[in-house]
Write a protein that holds these residues in place. Structure first.
Motif, PDB file in Angstrom:
ATOM      1  N   SER A  73       0.788  -1.109   0.075  1.00 24.42           N
ATOM      2  CA  SER A  73      -0.061  -0.010   0.012  1.00 24.42           C
ATOM      3  C   SER A  73       0.646   1.239  -0.020  1.00 24.42           C
ATOM      4  O   SER A  73       2.024   1.305   0.652  1.00 24.42           O
ATOM      5  N   ALA A  88      -0.084   3.982   1.104  1.00 26.15           N
ATOM      6  CA  ALA A  88      -0.671   5.094   2.216  1.00 26.15           C
ATOM      7  C   ALA A  88       0.406   5.606   3.025  1.00 26.15           C
ATOM      8  O   ALA A  88       1.436   5.059   3.231  1.00 26.15           O
ATOM      9  N   GLU A 123       0.458  11.949   6.559  1.00 23.30           N
ATOM     10  CA  GLU A 123      -0.775  12.535   5.661  1.00 23.30           C
ATOM     11  C   GLU A 123      -1.148  13.899   6.081  1.00 23.30           C
ATOM     12  O   GLU A 123      -1.499  14.764   5.227  1.00 23.30           O
ATOM     13  N   ASP A 136      -5.981  12.087  -2.046  1.00 22.73           N
ATOM     14  CA  ASP A 136      -6.284  10.793  -2.519  1.00 22.73           C
ATOM     15  C   ASP A 136      -6.197  10.355  -4.103  1.00 22.73           C
ATOM     16  O   ASP A 136      -5.654   9.405  -4.190  1.00 22.73           O
ATOM     17  N   SER A 155      -2.512  10.009  -4.917  1.00 15.67           N
ATOM     18  CA  SER A 155      -1.961   9.071  -4.490  1.00 15.67           C
ATOM     19  C   SER A 155      -2.465   7.771  -5.296  1.00 15.67           C
ATOM     20  O   SER A 155      -1.500   6.790  -5.450  1.00 15.67           O
ATOM     21  N   ARG A 156      -3.510   7.943  -5.556  1.00 14.86           N
ATOM     22  CA  ARG A 156      -4.008   6.779  -6.793  1.00 14.86           C
ATOM     23  C   ARG A 156      -3.462   6.605  -7.855  1.00 14.86           C
ATOM     24  O   ARG A 156      -3.038   5.721  -8.660  1.00 14.86           O
TER      25      ARG A 156
END
Length: 84
Positions: free
Chosen positions: A8, A10, A16, A45, A48-49
Motif C-alpha cells: 500500500s 498510504a 498525511e 487521494d 495518491s491513486r
C-alpha cells in the motif's frame, strides 16, 4: 518466481496530515483556491491513486539498478580474491 503484491502506498497519519496542510497551503497561495479539509483530502487521494504508483515504480527501478551495480562490484572483488 512469483511477484508479491505491491505494498500500500498510504502515508502514516502524521505524514498525511502534513501533506494535507502543504497541499491546502499550496492551492491557496498558488491558485487562490481555498479548499476545506474534505476537498483537499479528495485531491490528495486522487494524487495518491494516480501518481504515487509511478513514483514508487521509478524508485524500485532505481534501487534495482543500484543493487545490480553493487553486486557486480562485489562479484568483481571476489574474483580478485580468488587464488590460482
Amino acid at each position: 518466481m512469483a511477484r508479491s503484491k505491491v505494498p500500500s502506498l498510504a502515508l502514516e497519519p502524521a505524514q498525511e496530515q502534513a501533506a494535507l496542510l502543504m497541499l491546502q497551503r499550496f492551492l491557496d497561495e498558488r491558485f487562490e483556491l481555498q479548499l476545506g479539509t474534505f476537498e483537499v483530502q479528495e485531491v490528495l487521494d486522487q494524487i495518491s491513486r494516480e501518481l504515487a504508483p509511478h513514483y514508487y515504480n521509478k524508485a524500485i527501478l532505481d534501487v534495482q539498478a543500484h543493487l545490480k551495480d553493487r553486486f557486480e562490484s562485489i562479484e568483481s572483488d571476489l574474483w580478485a580474491l580468488e587464488k590460482s
